[in-house]
Scaffold this motif. Structure first.
Motif, PDB file in Angstrom:
ATOM      1  N   THR A   1      -9.489  -7.741   1.639  1.00 55.41           N
ATOM      2  CA  THR A   1      -7.965  -7.835   2.227  1.00 55.41           C
ATOM      3  C   THR A   1      -7.777  -9.561   2.182  1.00 55.41           C
ATOM      4  OG1 THR A   1      -8.782  -7.823   4.302  1.00 55.41           O
ATOM      5  CG2 THR A   1      -7.862  -5.774   3.391  1.00 55.41           C
TER       6      THR A   1
ATOM      7  N   GLU B   1      -3.442  -8.123  -2.228  1.00 58.77           N
ATOM      8  CA  GLU B   1      -3.888  -7.376  -0.948  1.00 58.77           C
ATOM      9  C   GLU B   1      -3.490  -5.827  -1.174  1.00 58.77           C
ATOM     10  OE1 GLU B   1      -2.987  -7.154   3.842  1.00 58.77           O
ATOM     11  OE2 GLU B   1      -2.416  -9.013   2.570  1.00 58.77           O
ATOM     12  N   GLY B   2      -4.539  -5.025  -1.066  1.00 55.86           N
ATOM     13  CA  GLY B   2      -4.084  -3.481  -1.181  1.00 55.86           C
ATOM     14  C   GLY B   2      -4.659  -2.740  -2.702  1.00 55.86           C
TER      15      GLY B   2
ATOM     16  N   SER C   1      -1.846 -12.269  -0.370  1.00 57.96           N
ATOM     17  CA  SER C   1      -1.374 -11.293   0.420  1.00 57.96           C
ATOM     18  C   SER C   1       0.029 -10.812  -0.221  1.00 57.96           C
ATOM     19  CB  SER C   1      -0.979 -11.863   1.874  1.00 57.96           C
ATOM     20  OG  SER C   1      -0.129 -12.807   1.722  1.00 57.96           O
TER      21      SER C   1
END
Length: 86
Positions: free
Chosen positions: A54, A19-20, A76
């Motif tokens: 995401t 994520e990111g 995540s």
């Protein structure tokens, strides 16, 4: 020459991200224009683009009568909580 639409390739690099981070979608077809779902919309018949999902997402590329699918796995970020000793 047979008509019809052909998708030569549809890839995500990398196909697994955290994520990111972002991934690069790349595709090749013999069409002048294609479209990708998940809100991306109309794209060139061959091209590439960066995206930062995401959550784990499956993208469907549609070029004329042909479709291709890839799934980008999104893990995540680990929740890091610093513990301050008393």
């Amino acid at each position: 020459g047979g008509g019809g639409s052909t998708i030569t390739s549809f890839t995500a690099s990398p196909s697994s991200i955290t994520e990111g981070q972002s991934t690069m979608l790349s595709w090749v077809s013999n069409q002048g224009a294609c479209s990708i779902d998940q809100g991306i919309g109309a794209v060139a018949g061959s091209g590439s683009g960066q995206i930062s999902p995401t959550v784990t997402t499956t993208y469907t590329l549609t070029c004329g009568a042909s479709t291709g699918r890839i799934t980008v796995l999104v893990s995540s970020k680990p929740k890091f909580k610093e513990v301050v000793p008393e």
